[in-house]
Design a protein around this motif. Structure first.
Motif, PDB file in Angstrom:
ATOM      1  N   GLU A  56      -7.061  -6.245  12.448  1.00  0.00           N
ATOM      2  CA  GLU A  56      -8.266  -5.466  12.306  1.00  0.00           C
ATOM      3  C   GLU A  56      -7.914  -3.897  12.428  1.00  0.00           C
ATOM      4  O   GLU A  56      -8.754  -3.121  11.737  1.00  0.00           O
ATOM      5  CB  GLU A  56      -9.344  -5.766  13.271  1.00  0.00           C
ATOM      6  CG  GLU A  56      -9.952  -7.106  12.807  1.00  0.00           C
ATOM      7  CD  GLU A  56     -10.825  -7.177  11.909  1.00  0.00           C
ATOM      8  OE1 GLU A  56     -11.605  -5.820  11.895  1.00  0.00           O
ATOM      9  OE2 GLU A  56     -10.927  -7.776  10.929  1.00  0.00           O
ATOM     10  N   LYS A  83      -7.112  -2.374   9.032  1.00  0.00           N
ATOM     11  CA  LYS A  83      -8.251  -2.280   7.880  1.00  0.00           C
ATOM     12  C   LYS A  83      -8.655  -1.012   7.572  1.00  0.00           C
ATOM     13  O   LYS A  83      -8.912  -0.194   8.466  1.00  0.00           O
ATOM     14  CB  LYS A  83      -9.244  -3.329   8.146  1.00  0.00           C
ATOM     15  CG  LYS A  83      -8.784  -4.674   8.081  1.00  0.00           C
ATOM     16  CD  LYS A  83      -9.860  -5.883   8.419  1.00  0.00           C
ATOM     17  CE  LYS A  83     -11.116  -5.780   7.489  1.00  0.00           C
ATOM     18  NZ  LYS A  83     -11.890  -6.908   7.776  1.00  0.00           N
ATOM     19  N   SER A  90     -11.855   0.567   9.874  1.00  0.00           N
ATOM     20  CA  SER A  90     -12.123  -0.413  10.913  1.00  0.00           C
ATOM     21  C   SER A  90     -12.651   0.369  12.203  1.00  0.00           C
ATOM     22  O   SER A  90     -12.715   1.465  12.396  1.00  0.00           O
ATOM     23  CB  SER A  90     -10.475  -0.491  11.488  1.00  0.00           C
ATOM     24  OG  SER A  90     -10.452  -1.428  12.657  1.00  0.00           O
ATOM     25  N   THR A 143     -12.273  -1.166  15.143  1.00  0.00           N
ATOM     26  CA  THR A 143     -11.674  -1.845  16.407  1.00  0.00           C
ATOM     27  C   THR A 143     -11.050  -0.554  17.178  1.00  0.00           C
ATOM     28  O   THR A 143     -10.447   0.226  16.475  1.00  0.00           O
ATOM     29  CB  THR A 143     -10.620  -2.761  15.912  1.00  0.00           C
ATOM     30  OG1 THR A 143     -11.289  -3.768  15.110  1.00  0.00           O
ATOM     31  CG2 THR A 143      -9.863  -3.275  17.245  1.00  0.00           C
ATOM     32  N   TYR A 145      -7.531 -11.419   5.277  1.00  0.00           N
ATOM     33  CA  TYR A 145      -6.657 -10.075   5.502  1.00  0.00           C
ATOM     34  C   TYR A 145      -5.844  -9.842   4.115  1.00  0.00           C
ATOM     35  O   TYR A 145      -5.273  -8.668   4.125  1.00  0.00           O
ATOM     36  CB  TYR A 145      -5.751 -10.109   6.766  1.00  0.00           C
ATOM     37  CG  TYR A 145      -6.719 -10.030   8.083  1.00  0.00           C
ATOM     38  CD1 TYR A 145      -7.286  -8.715   8.374  1.00  0.00           C
ATOM     39  CD2 TYR A 145      -7.076 -11.049   8.681  1.00  0.00           C
ATOM     40  CE1 TYR A 145      -8.082  -8.687   9.466  1.00  0.00           C
ATOM     41  CE2 TYR A 145      -8.020 -11.131   9.823  1.00  0.00           C
ATOM     42  CZ  TYR A 145      -8.325  -9.737  10.429  1.00  0.00           C
ATOM     43  OH  TYR A 145      -9.172  -9.769  11.392  1.00  0.00           O
ATOM     44  N   SER A 190      -7.472  -7.346   2.334  1.00  0.00           N
ATOM     45  CA  SER A 190      -7.618  -5.974   3.008  1.00  0.00           C
ATOM     46  C   SER A 190      -6.388  -5.012   2.744  1.00  0.00           C
ATOM     47  O   SER A 190      -6.738  -3.780   3.167  1.00  0.00           O
ATOM     48  CB  SER A 190      -7.549  -6.256   4.601  1.00  0.00           C
ATOM     49  OG  SER A 190      -8.802  -7.160   4.848  1.00  0.00           O
ATOM     50  N   LYS A 195      -7.290   5.942  12.249  1.00  0.00           N
ATOM     51  CA  LYS A 195      -7.855   4.938  13.088  1.00  0.00           C
ATOM     52  C   LYS A 195      -8.325   5.455  14.366  1.00  0.00           C
ATOM     53  O   LYS A 195      -8.156   6.687  14.740  1.00  0.00           O
ATOM     54  CB  LYS A 195      -7.003   3.816  13.361  1.00  0.00           C
ATOM     55  CG  LYS A 195      -6.368   3.274  12.240  1.00  0.00           C
ATOM     56  CD  LYS A 195      -7.285   2.490  11.435  1.00  0.00           C
ATOM     57  CE  LYS A 195      -6.674   1.933  10.126  1.00  0.00           C
ATOM     58  NZ  LYS A 195      -7.559   1.580   9.001  1.00  0.00           N
TER      59      LYS A 195
END
Length: 377
Positions: free
Chosen positions: A263, A266, A269, A271, A326, A329, A374
């Motif tokens: 996750e 991705k 994301s 997360t 996934y 992804s 991220k």
């Protein structure tokens, strides 16, 4: 719950197959052996190869029973019922004088081999044949192989050799050419889980369905390892085997952490990295095993992207639902890169101050090479 017993026998020993019908997952080998024995086409030397814990030594002992049974040479030696065969029981207990088991790893010297071969000139004391079972035969020295070669080529009619090894490539081709070779397969997760379920039913052990799958997966193809893990889980779970007990024993959280890290990678994301790392630290897992799981996950994703859902081939370790989610992804190039990063992380576990450092640096490297920046929290 399992009953208390001062004479408790480990599951791997108690449920060790005693006849060909009990062997799990090696039908291609078993059928060939049954046919050759029933037709009395018995070779003087067999070589059983394959990874640990899949039945090499067990099959060697069953062959010995087939050849030494009091009721005649048969692929179905008498072990149960009213007609118990004392020869078969003695072989099962490791005390039959004409079945000699040797550990190649501890008897590597040429003098050991020569002393062994000198005894081949004497006929069997009790059985039809004198059978030598040499485990881990690849550990013998070159001089030992040379000493063995002549006897292996033209042994007395009453001498049979059954060799077992995890590494046949280390055996000289001159020895290989004189043996009937059988390659045993690593067992699938489904085969191991099914056997665990059956054994637990016989033992009256309470077993959660997901726990047997986790144990089977952790065994990595070895039935012996799976049953040893069952014993460990029984001790930890006070006679029961639950999912939480197995996860605690294996110091992991199943596929949940793998999914959380996927996750993270991705696009867009939501997360949080800090939350994921905090969740992982909370259970103090075996970080090297977690990296192993990530390597397996990216391997499965790469295969799934190329081949799709192939349940019938049993080639995936992860659940198909996870793979289907996934695989869409990430690009194939990204999956290959992530796979290499995790492999490097496993290697770094050897040199890092601790495994958690190597794991977290691998995760940071995955994020650094992912397509999107991220959220680090």
């Amino acid at each position: 719950m399992i009953e208390s017993n001062s004479q408790y026998q480990a599951l791997a020993r108690k449920y060790r197959p005693q006849c060909f019908e009990d062997v799990v997952g090696q039908e291609h080998v078993i059928n060939t052996l049954i046919n050759s024995i029933e037709q009395n086409r018995i070779h003087h030397a067999y070589l059983l190869t394959g990874t640990r814990g899949i039945g090499k030594t067990t099959i060697a002992r069953i062959i010995a029973k087939c050849l030494e049974c009091e009721n005649g040479i048969s692929a179905h030696p008498h072990m149960d019922g009213s007609e118990k065969c004392s020869n078969c029981i003695s072989i099962q207990n490791g005390v039959f004088p004409d079945v000699i088991e040797i550990d190649g790893a501890s008897q590597t010297k040429v003098d050991d081999t020569r002393a062994l071969l000198e005894n081949t000139q004497y006929p069997p004391m009790q059985g039809r044949f004198k059978i030598y079972i040499i485990d881990e035969v690849h550990m013998l020295s070159n001089s030992s192989f040379n000493a063995l070669l002549k006897t292996l080529e033209e042994p007395p009619a009453y001498v049979k050799f059954i060799l077992a090894t995890t590494d046949p490539h280390k055996i000289p081709t001159t020895v290989l050419s004189r043996c009937l070779k059988f390659q045993l397969k690593a067992l699938t997760i489904e085969q191991i889980a099914y056997q665990i379920d059956n054994i637990c039913k016989k033992e009256g052990i309470a077993l959660e369905n997901e726990a047997s799958y986790l144990l089977a997966r952790a065994a990595k193809g070895s039935m012996r390892d799976a049953l040893s893990l069952c014993d460990q889980a029984l001790a930890l779970g006070n006679g029961n085997i639950t999912k939480d007990t197995v996860l605690s024993m294996l110091s992991t959280a199943g596929d949940s952490f793998v999914v959380q890290i996927l996750e993270l990678l991705k696009t867009n994301s939501q997360t949080d990295l800090a939350t994921v790392l905090d969740n992982i630290r909370a259970i103090s897992p075996n970080y090297k095993n977690l990296l192993d799981d990530l390597v397996t996950a990216f391997h499965d994703l790469a295969l799934y992207q190329m081949m799709g859902n192939r349940n019938s081939l049993r080639i995936y370790s992860l659940d198909n639902a996870i793979l289907d989610n996934y695989a869409k992804s990430f690009t194939a190039e990204a999956v290959q890169l992530y796979y290499q990063i995790c492999l490097a992380g496993i290697e770094e576990c050897k040199n890092a101050p601790d495994q958690s450092t190597a794991f977290e640096m691998a995760v940071l490297r995955l994020l650094a090479f992912s397509a999107q920046k991220k959220k680090i929290g």
